[in-house]
Structure formats: structure tokens, C-alpha cells
Write a protein that holds these residues in place. Structure first.
Motif, PDB file in Angstrom:
ATOM      1  N   ASN A  51       0.797  -1.171  -0.046  1.00 19.95           N
ATOM      2  CA  ASN A  51       0.015   0.099   0.056  1.00 19.95           C
ATOM      3  C   ASN A  51       0.949   1.196   0.070  1.00 19.95           C
ATOM      4  O   ASN A  51       1.165   1.734   1.092  1.00 19.95           O
ATOM      5  CB  ASN A  51      -0.997  -0.091   1.292  1.00 19.95           C
ATOM      6  CG  ASN A  51      -1.975   0.978   1.190  1.00 19.95           C
ATOM      7  OD1 ASN A  51      -1.840   2.040   0.581  1.00 19.95           O
ATOM      8  ND2 ASN A  51      -3.040   0.938   1.765  1.00 19.95           N
ATOM      9  N   ARG A  52       1.074   1.794  -1.087  1.00 14.98           N
ATOM     10  CA  ARG A  52       2.001   2.718  -1.498  1.00 14.98           C
ATOM     11  C   ARG A  52       1.638   4.018  -0.615  1.00 14.98           C
ATOM     12  O   ARG A  52       2.359   4.994  -0.106  1.00 14.98           O
ATOM     13  CB  ARG A  52       2.595   2.965  -2.796  1.00 14.98           C
ATOM     14  CG  ARG A  52       3.215   2.100  -3.424  1.00 14.98           C
ATOM     15  CD  ARG A  52       3.636   2.484  -4.798  1.00 14.98           C
ATOM     16  NE  ARG A  52       4.842   1.406  -5.718  1.00 14.98           N
ATOM     17  CZ  ARG A  52       4.937   1.746  -6.637  1.00 14.98           C
ATOM     18  NH1 ARG A  52       4.685   2.807  -7.587  1.00 14.98           N
ATOM     19  NH2 ARG A  52       6.070   0.781  -7.135  1.00 14.98           N
ATOM     20  N   HIS A 106      11.074  12.106  -0.706  1.00 13.07           N
ATOM     21  CA  HIS A 106      10.976  10.549  -0.940  1.00 13.07           C
ATOM     22  C   HIS A 106       9.678  10.080  -0.935  1.00 13.07           C
ATOM     23  O   HIS A 106       9.274   9.355  -1.740  1.00 13.07           O
ATOM     24  CB  HIS A 106      11.853   9.872   0.113  1.00 13.07           C
ATOM     25  CG  HIS A 106      13.432  10.098   0.145  1.00 13.07           C
ATOM     26  ND1 HIS A 106      14.187   9.958  -0.767  1.00 13.07           N
ATOM     27  CD2 HIS A 106      14.239  11.047   1.155  1.00 13.07           C
ATOM     28  CE1 HIS A 106      15.391  10.425  -0.744  1.00 13.07           C
ATOM     29  NE2 HIS A 106      15.523  10.874   0.696  1.00 13.07           N
ATOM     30  N   ALA A 107       8.906  10.747   0.000  1.00 13.24           N
ATOM     31  CA  ALA A 107       7.566  10.008   0.205  1.00 13.24           C
ATOM     32  C   ALA A 107       6.646  10.297  -1.194  1.00 13.24           C
ATOM     33  O   ALA A 107       5.817   9.312  -1.537  1.00 13.24           O
ATOM     34  CB  ALA A 107       6.788  10.730   1.366  1.00 13.24           C
ATOM     35  N   ARG A 162       0.332   7.070  -5.264  1.00 12.17           N
ATOM     36  CA  ARG A 162      -0.408   6.873  -6.583  1.00 12.17           C
ATOM     37  C   ARG A 162      -1.586   7.475  -6.882  1.00 12.17           C
ATOM     38  O   ARG A 162      -2.299   7.751  -7.854  1.00 12.17           O
ATOM     39  CB  ARG A 162      -0.777   4.957  -6.327  1.00 12.17           C
ATOM     40  CG  ARG A 162      -0.092   4.092  -6.337  1.00 12.17           C
ATOM     41  CD  ARG A 162      -0.089   2.856  -6.054  1.00 12.17           C
ATOM     42  NE  ARG A 162       0.439   1.757  -6.546  1.00 12.17           N
ATOM     43  CZ  ARG A 162       0.706   0.709  -5.970  1.00 12.17           C
ATOM     44  NH1 ARG A 162      -0.051   0.165  -5.189  1.00 12.17           N
ATOM     45  NH2 ARG A 162       1.560  -0.293  -6.286  1.00 12.17           N
ATOM     46  N   THR A 163      -2.309   8.370  -5.713  1.00 10.09           N
ATOM     47  CA  THR A 163      -3.407   9.010  -5.808  1.00 10.09           C
ATOM     48  C   THR A 163      -3.165  10.593  -5.746  1.00 10.09           C
ATOM     49  O   THR A 163      -2.101  10.914  -4.963  1.00 10.09           O
ATOM     50  CB  THR A 163      -4.401   8.658  -5.081  1.00 10.09           C
ATOM     51  OG1 THR A 163      -4.095   8.976  -3.367  1.00 10.09           O
ATOM     52  CG2 THR A 163      -4.802   7.035  -4.918  1.00 10.09           C
ATOM     53  N   ALA A 164      -4.046  11.179  -6.222  1.00  5.00           N
ATOM     54  CA  ALA A 164      -4.128  12.637  -6.214  1.00  5.00           C
ATOM     55  C   ALA A 164      -3.999  13.339  -4.800  1.00  5.00           C
ATOM     56  O   ALA A 164      -3.501  14.213  -4.158  1.00  5.00           O
ATOM     57  CB  ALA A 164      -4.869  13.312  -7.137  1.00  5.00           C
ATOM     58  N   ALA A 165      -4.968  12.544  -3.973  1.00  4.35           N
ATOM     59  CA  ALA A 165      -5.090  12.801  -2.585  1.00  4.35           C
ATOM     60  C   ALA A 165      -3.989  12.736  -1.699  1.00  4.35           C
ATOM     61  O   ALA A 165      -3.664  13.853  -0.895  1.00  4.35           O
ATOM     62  CB  ALA A 165      -6.404  12.248  -1.801  1.00  4.35           C
ATOM     63  N   ILE A 171      -8.680  14.624  -7.656  1.00  2.00           N
ATOM     64  CA  ILE A 171      -9.331  13.771  -6.714  1.00  2.00           C
ATOM     65  C   ILE A 171     -10.420  12.946  -7.298  1.00  2.00           C
ATOM     66  O   ILE A 171     -11.299  13.768  -7.509  1.00  2.00           O
ATOM     67  CB  ILE A 171      -9.408  14.445  -5.204  1.00  2.00           C
ATOM     68  CG1 ILE A 171      -8.158  14.664  -4.744  1.00  2.00           C
ATOM     69  CG2 ILE A 171     -10.186  13.259  -4.423  1.00  2.00           C
ATOM     70  CD1 ILE A 171      -8.098  15.446  -3.278  1.00  2.00           C
ATOM     71  N   HIS A 172     -10.410  11.679  -7.362  1.00  2.00           N
ATOM     72  CA  HIS A 172     -11.809  10.925  -7.470  1.00  2.00           C
ATOM     73  C   HIS A 172     -11.989  10.290  -6.090  1.00  2.00           C
ATOM     74  O   HIS A 172     -11.246   9.286  -5.828  1.00  2.00           O
ATOM     75  CB  HIS A 172     -11.688  10.107  -8.776  1.00  2.00           C
ATOM     76  CG  HIS A 172     -11.417  10.743 -10.109  1.00  2.00           C
ATOM     77  ND1 HIS A 172     -12.323  11.547 -10.537  1.00  2.00           N
ATOM     78  CD2 HIS A 172     -10.114  10.898 -10.800  1.00  2.00           C
ATOM     79  CE1 HIS A 172     -11.716  12.190 -11.611  1.00  2.00           C
ATOM     80  NE2 HIS A 172     -10.402  11.830 -11.744  1.00  2.00           N
ATOM     81  N   PRO A 173     -13.034  10.431  -5.602  1.00  2.85           N
ATOM     82  CA  PRO A 173     -13.441   9.575  -4.554  1.00  2.85           C
ATOM     83  C   PRO A 173     -13.162   8.042  -4.543  1.00  2.85           C
ATOM     84  O   PRO A 173     -12.898   7.315  -3.758  1.00  2.85           O
ATOM     85  CB  PRO A 173     -14.835  10.122  -3.959  1.00  2.85           C
ATOM     86  CG  PRO A 173     -15.159  11.284  -4.804  1.00  2.85           C
ATOM     87  CD  PRO A 173     -14.149  11.243  -5.832  1.00  2.85           C
ATOM     88  N   ASN A 174     -13.605   7.747  -5.833  1.00  3.01           N
ATOM     89  CA  ASN A 174     -13.382   6.229  -6.000  1.00  3.01           C
ATOM     90  C   ASN A 174     -11.992   5.622  -5.646  1.00  3.01           C
ATOM     91  O   ASN A 174     -11.974   4.448  -5.391  1.00  3.01           O
ATOM     92  CB  ASN A 174     -13.947   5.697  -7.170  1.00  3.01           C
ATOM     93  CG  ASN A 174     -15.760   6.107  -7.380  1.00  3.01           C
ATOM     94  OD1 ASN A 174     -16.249   6.033  -6.333  1.00  3.01           O
ATOM     95  ND2 ASN A 174     -16.268   6.097  -8.570  1.00  3.01           N
ATOM     96  N   ASP A 175     -11.039   6.233  -6.008  1.00  5.92           N
ATOM     97  CA  ASP A 175      -9.684   5.699  -5.914  1.00  5.92           C
ATOM     98  C   ASP A 175      -8.935   6.359  -4.747  1.00  5.92           C
ATOM     99  O   ASP A 175      -7.699   6.334  -4.647  1.00  5.92           O
ATOM    100  CB  ASP A 175      -8.945   5.946  -7.440  1.00  5.92           C
ATOM    101  CG  ASP A 175      -8.784   7.452  -7.725  1.00  5.92           C
ATOM    102  OD1 ASP A 175      -8.914   8.362  -6.980  1.00  5.92           O
ATOM    103  OD2 ASP A 175      -8.179   7.633  -8.796  1.00  5.92           O
TER     104      ASP A 175
END
Length: 438
Positions: free
Chosen positions: A239-240, A269-270, A275-278, A314-318
Motif C-alpha cells: 500500500n504505497r 522521498h515520500a 499513487r493517488t492525487a489525494a 481527486i476522485h473519491p473512488n480511488d
């Protein structure tokens, strides 16, 4: 005792002191206290090799030099009171299990003493950024983990995360209990790799929640251990974003404790593996905060612009649950804090007010912090009535949340007003004394 492992030797090397350097510092401190001391480099060597124990007077001098409260000497034996740093664990199955077991160890928390030095903190982030998650072993010694238990742990983890956002003092004990179960299953159980990843995801989620509860209680060393454990567990779960968020929390803590340069390096680094915009929006906001403390105007503006861009994507689903709270309210209010740090109170006030207006009312701890920012902005604008009103609201919200960190933040601002003679300020001080004494 092994010279390389003694905490005094570690502290001395960390501060780039020779044995004679430290001895001289101790003699100087003795003179300031009106004392005479014969401490020399040979005496330091005897302490570090375990051949001698410092006298009570020598330990008090050493505490002065290291900035350690004398209460720590009384509560902890030599050399346990020394604020020596631990080393980070490698990102391997065994290293991650070691990091998880660390949070199961019962120890007296020395509150502001961080367990990771600047270099070790950055090393955790750099190692994670370099290493891809490895598959867990097909079997570990111990018992089989069945589907029913695993599903139950996952459901409870989500429920406890929701409870942790509110003023529920018992939730920390519940989270610790479930985290201990997950760690025991990871370190003692036998399960296929898919179940192992799910167990690590549960452990990461719970360790992350536990870290925030400790951070809010000003238990910084303990919070740091739990965030580091969350990074390791999230890494093993693949879980990146959860790992990146936990690293960003370590960075936020570093900024909070006046180590903004460390925060920026950790965040670099982080962000490299999110993977996600949030998640990227959160990391950008925290980078902006660190840049503002360092008075880097351009860096702050770039980070805030990037955060706003990611927020629009941001997309709530991802969006993973760990970052589902991220919103425009957070970007705006934290931007306001940045403008305060950079000396633009007018711009800060507008941003903070916007953030408070859009904030989810259930997030009481965040609201208390943002209200304190509003009070500070009003103070910069020399508006006594607005400052007093915002400071009172911040203190009330912080006390209702039960978060020591928030209470201390609001109380520190009110203490800054002790020399103010305006009537609203006098009434605020009286009100604060009554509420804090209740």
C-alpha cells in the motif's frame, strides 16, 4: 558495555563532540552552577564503557548540556534517561516485523525526545522510496489465520479509524488491543502471502491511527515509533499511499517540532511513489508548511499551487480511506498558516476563514488548530476583539477534543497576550484560567 552501543557515545558522535569536547562542556556548566568539576575525557570513557557510573552531580550537569529535564533523571536510571536515538529497521519482512514489535514494548515515553535522529528519519523515507514491496513468506511459524478472523479485523480497523477522529478517550486502548492482535498474527501466525498482505494492511492502518492519538497527546517518541511501524506494515502490504501518508505525518511532526528541513527531505522521498492525487495533495501542503517556516516564499507558493492542482484531480473512488478526509478546507487553512509564517496576515486571514467555513465539523482537533491560526492572524492585524474571540473558541474546541497538542497550542497563544491591557484580552485571560483550572 560495548562502546559503540552506549547511548552517551552515540549522542557524543551525533553532536560531533570528542571526549574532551564533552568534558569541557561539563566543566563549563559546573562553573556556571558555581561548582568545581574534575571531569576529563578519561572519565567520559569510563562512563561509555560501563566501567563507572556518573555521580548524581555529573548527571545533572550532563542533563543541562543535553537539554534534558531533571525529572527524567529521577524517573529513569542511568543511562536510560539519555535521549539517544534508535536506528531505523530495514524494509524486509524481518525488519518490518521488528518495527512492529517495537510498538508492543511497554516503556516510559519521554514525550519530546524523538527516537529517530534527522539522518535516521530521512533514511526511513529514502529506503522506502528505493525498495519495492516483497512478497511475504508463504508460511510463518505459528497458527493459521482464517478468513473469518481476518475479515473481522479489517472491519474493526475501519470502525476504529472513524472513532479515532472524534473525542473518544477509550478508543486509543481499543486500537492498541487490535494492533497487538494483528502484530501477534503477523509475527507468530502462518498464512499465505495474500492473507499476510491483508494483515499488514490492518496493522498499518491501526498503527497510523495510534500514532496520531499519541501525537495529539504530545507523546512524540511513541508517535514516531507507530508511524515508522505503519510505514513498514504498509510497505509489506503493498500500500504505497498509506506508507507515503505515514511518512508525511513524520514530516509534519518534524515541522511541528522545528525541524522543517528534515520534513522537506522526507516529503521528497515520500511523494516519489504515491499513487493517488489525494496523497500528493497532502504531501504538497505539508511541504508548503515546511517551506514557509524556512521563509522560502517561492517553494511555498510552488507547493501550494501543486496541492491545488492535485486537489482538482481527486476522485473519491480511488482515494484510500486513510486520506479520504483531505479537502479544500485543509489546503486553504494550511495555506493561511503559511502566509502567517511569511508575514502576510491579510492573505492568511482570508485563507483560514475559508478553510474553517468548509471544514467537516466532526474534525474537532483540526478545527482547534485552525481557530488558533485565526486568532494569530487577528493578533497580527492588531484586532484585540477578534483575537480574543478566536482564541476563546480555539481553547474551547481544544478542551472539548481532549487533545493535549491542541490545548497546548491554544494556551501558548493566550500566554503571549499576558502583557496586553485591552479589555477583551483581560477577559480572555480570566476565562482561560477558569477553563484550564476546571
Amino acid at each position: 558495555m560495548d562502546l559503540d552501543r552506549h547511548p552517551l557515545a552515540h549522542l557524543r558522535r551525533h553532536n560531533h563532540w570528542s571526549g574532551e569536547d564533552l568534558a569541557r562542556l561539563l566543566r563549563d556548566q559546573a562553573r556556571r552552577r558555581g561548582l568545581r568539576s574534575g571531569i576529563d575525557r578519561n572519565r567520559i570513557w569510563l562512563w561509555e564503557t560501563g566501567r563507572a557510573t556518573p555521580t548524581e552531580e555529573s548527571q545533572l550537569l550532563l542533563a543541562d548540556v543535553l537539554g534534558v529535564p531533571t525529572a527524567a533523571i529521577e524517573q529513569l536510571r542511568w543511562p536510560d534517561w539519555l535521549p539517544a536515538f534508535e536506528q531505523s529497521a530495514p524494509f524486509s519482512p524481518s525488519g518490518s516485523r521488528a518495527a512492529l514489535r517495537e510498538v508492543q514494548i511497554t516503556r516510559m515515553d519521554r514525550r519530546s525526545f524523538l527516537v529517530l535522529s534527522s539522518s535516521a528519519l530521512i533514511e526511513v523515507a529514502a529506503d522506502w522510496a528505493r525498495i519495492e514491496p516483497r512478497h511475504l513468506s508463504q508460511a510463518l511459524d505459528g497458527q493459521h489465520v482464517d478468513e473469518e478472523l481476518l475479515t473481522w479485523l479489517e472491519q474493526r480497523s475501519g470502525e476504529l479509524r472513524t472513532l479515532a477522529a472524534g473525542p473518544h478517550p477509550q478508543v486509543c486502548t481499543l486500537i492498541d488491543a487490535h494492533l497487538n492482535i494483528a502484530i501477534d498474527l503477523i509475527t507468530q501466525g502462518r498464512h499465505p502471502s495474500a492473507a499476510g498482505r491483508r494483515l499488514h494492511a490492518v496493522a498499518a492502518d491501526l498503527a497510523h491511527c495510534a500514532a496520531w492519538l499519541r501525537f495529539d497527546a504530545d507523546r512524540h517518541a511513541d508517535a514516531q515509533r507507530h508511524w515508522q511501524a505503519a510505514v513498514h506494515a504498509a510497505h509489506q502490504a503493498g500500500n504505497r499511499d498509506l506508507a507515503a501518508v505515514a511518512l508525511s505525518d513524520l514530516a509534519y511532526q518534524a515541522t511541528w517540532l522545528s525541524r522543517p528541513a528534515d520534513a522537506i527531505r522526507v516529503l521528497e522521498h515520500a511523494r516519489s511513489r504515491t499513487r493517488t492525487a489525494a496523497a500528493r495533495a497532502l504531501l504538497d501542503v505539508r511541504r508548503a508548511r515546511a517551506c514557509a517556516v524556512l521563509q522560502d516564499h517561492q517553494g511555498t507558493q510552488r507547493a501550494l499551487t501543486s496541492a491545488e492542482t492535485e486537489l482538482d484531480r481527486i476522485h473519491p473512488n480511488d482515494t484510500p480511506p486513510v486520506i479520504s478526509w483531505m479537502s479544500v478546507a485543509d489546503v486553504n487553512a494550511d495555506a493561511g498558516r503559511c502566509w502567517l509564517d511569511l508575514g502576510d496576515p491579510g492573505r492568511a486571514r482570508a485563507a483560514i476563514d475559508s478553510g474553517l467555513g468548509e471544514l467537516d465539523p466532526r474534525r474537532s482537533r483540526t478545527k482547534a488548530v485552525f481557530l488558533t491560526y485565526r486568532a494569530e492572524g487577528s493578533l497580527h492585524n492588531r484586532d484585540a476583539s477578534a483575537t480574543a474571540a478566536a482564541a476563546r473558541a480555539a481553547l474551547d474546541t481544544a478542551l472539548d477534543s481532549g487533545a493535549t497538542r491542541c490545548i497546548d497550542l491554544a494556551s501558548a497563544l493566550i500566554r503571549r497576550l499576558d502583557n496586553r491591557t485591552e479589555q477583551p484580552m483581560i477577559e480572555l485571560r480570566d476565562y482561560a484560567r477558569e477553563r484550564l483550572a476546571a
